[in-house]
Design an enzyme around this catalytic site. Sequence first.
Site, mmCIF file in Angstrom:
data_model
loop_
_atom_site.group_PDB
_atom_site.id
_atom_site.type_symbol
_atom_site.label_atom_id
_atom_site.label_comp_id
_atom_site.label_asym_id
_atom_site.label_seq_id
_atom_site.Cartn_x
_atom_site.Cartn_y
_atom_site.Cartn_z
ATOM 1 N N GLN A 1 -15.049 -2.113 -25.337
ATOM 2 C CA GLN A 1 -15.395 -1.595 -26.280
ATOM 3 C C GLN A 1 -15.236 -0.174 -26.659
ATOM 4 O OE1 GLN A 1 -16.858 -3.564 -23.931
ATOM 5 N NE2 GLN A 1 -18.900 -4.480 -25.160
ATOM 6 N N ASP B 1 -29.075 0.502 -22.972
ATOM 7 C CA ASP B 1 -29.723 -0.678 -23.570
ATOM 8 C C ASP B 1 -31.093 -0.770 -23.082
ATOM 9 O OD1 ASP B 1 -26.575 -1.257 -23.052
ATOM 10 O OD2 ASP B 1 -27.768 -2.632 -24.698
ATOM 11 N N ASN C 1 -27.118 -0.213 -18.737
ATOM 12 C CA ASN C 1 -26.162 0.412 -19.944
ATOM 13 C C ASN C 1 -24.784 -0.374 -19.046
ATOM 14 O OD1 ASN C 1 -25.503 1.541 -22.254
ATOM 15 N ND2 ASN C 1 -24.614 3.408 -21.042
HETATM 16 O O1 MRU Z 1 -22.565 -5.556 -24.647
HETATM 17 P P1 MRU Z 1 -22.510 -4.041 -25.800
HETATM 18 O O2 MRU Z 1 -20.907 -3.972 -26.470
HETATM 19 O O3 MRU Z 1 -23.352 -4.804 -26.421
HETATM 20 O O4 MRU Z 1 -22.460 -3.070 -24.392
HETATM 21 C C1 MRU Z 1 -23.112 -1.610 -25.422
HETATM 22 C C2 MRU Z 1 -23.756 -0.641 -25.070
HETATM 23 O O5 MRU Z 1 -23.934 -0.845 -22.813
HETATM 24 C C3 MRU Z 1 -24.013 0.470 -24.949
HETATM 25 O O6 MRU Z 1 -23.432 1.510 -24.716
HETATM 26 C C4 MRU Z 1 -25.202 0.679 -25.355
HETATM 27 O O7 MRU Z 1 -25.928 -0.096 -26.603
HETATM 28 C C5 MRU Z 1 -26.365 2.063 -26.185
HETATM 29 S S1 MRU Z 1 -25.795 1.133 -28.211
HETATM 30 C C6 MRU Z 1 -26.782 3.116 -28.860
#
Ligand code: MRU
Length: 333
Positions: free
Chosen positions: A192, A233, A243
């Site tokens: 990501q 999260d 997170n």
């Molecule tokens: O698996 P993902 O890509 O959904 O994980 C996203 C994250 O861990 C982000 O840091 C979190 O959701 C915050 S987004 C503002």
Amino acid sequence: MIVKAVERVGDKVRLLDQTRLPGEETYHDYEDYRELIRAIRRLEVRGAPAIGITAAYALAVALKQSGDATRSNIEKLAAEIKAARPTAVNLFWAVDRVLGKIPGNGLNSLASALEIIWNEAEAIHEEDRLMCQRIGEYGAELFKDGDTILTHCNTGALATGGIGTALGVIYTCHQQGKNIRVYADETRPLLQGARLTAWELKKAGIPVTLITDNTAGMVMRQGIIDGVIVGADRIVKNGDTANKIGTYSVAVLARAHDIPFYVAAPMSTFDMVTESGDRINIEQRSPIEVTGLFGIPVAPAGIEVYSPAFDVTPNELITAFITDRGIIPGGRK
Ligand code: MRU
């Protein structure tokens, strides 16, 4: 113009397919809620706030498909949507908030139930946009011209209904004319950081250097990093924060190098029911995401894999939480 990860288009929900970034900017319009659930699971839309917004819209799509506005049916559909992913609390928060607008005995008219759900989902979306603005404004106070910030995963427009949380702080600093440089962890296994954060920041003209996750310690030791900002999260009652996997390692490194470690998140990411981080349900991802890179095997066939999507950073490693209501001190002394 910032990119829109999710958008209502009439009776449909438009998602930017994040699995195809940075190579392709492809949008899909959904009118089937099961496909929306699948899109959340395969990370076509991801990031806690964006998942919540999509889930709220998905309930309207589901109700239209089922044509049954009884409370029991709406609750059944809501439960199905809430099972999409387990860790980001915004998903449960958003669906429950929409459900809360439906009277106890349901509604006689499908049209009125649909209107209530679409309106509430849109309100959640708009409020998230405003919360991102406020997080950006509060967070920008913590950084000065010339600072270099390290971030992990993606927390920008792609992950929210607005400019983002941790990246929202960076965008706001940039808008204020501060020269901010970003070091973006690539964020294995699904990249990501490399695919999404580097793409967003480059598009916005903000200087960004991509590093492998393993390089974070070295750049901190070299004195390059002034502060770390990540998203969340789920932040539970004692301040422990779930997170993206790898966040905990970054927090430990930040403390070891005496660098402030900030968590930026809207109030919708706070879970004041769960007491501590060890109670958070951590999503486990498929081994394929670790044993292969875009279809190319990088590990022996059949190897055992452990792949949690998130980790928990204890509050004692967090300097402060940057929220839409202001800065809340963390437990790090
Ligand atoms: O698996 P993902 O890509 O959904 O994980 C996203 C994250 O861990 C982000 O840091 C979190 O959701 C915050 S987004 C503002």
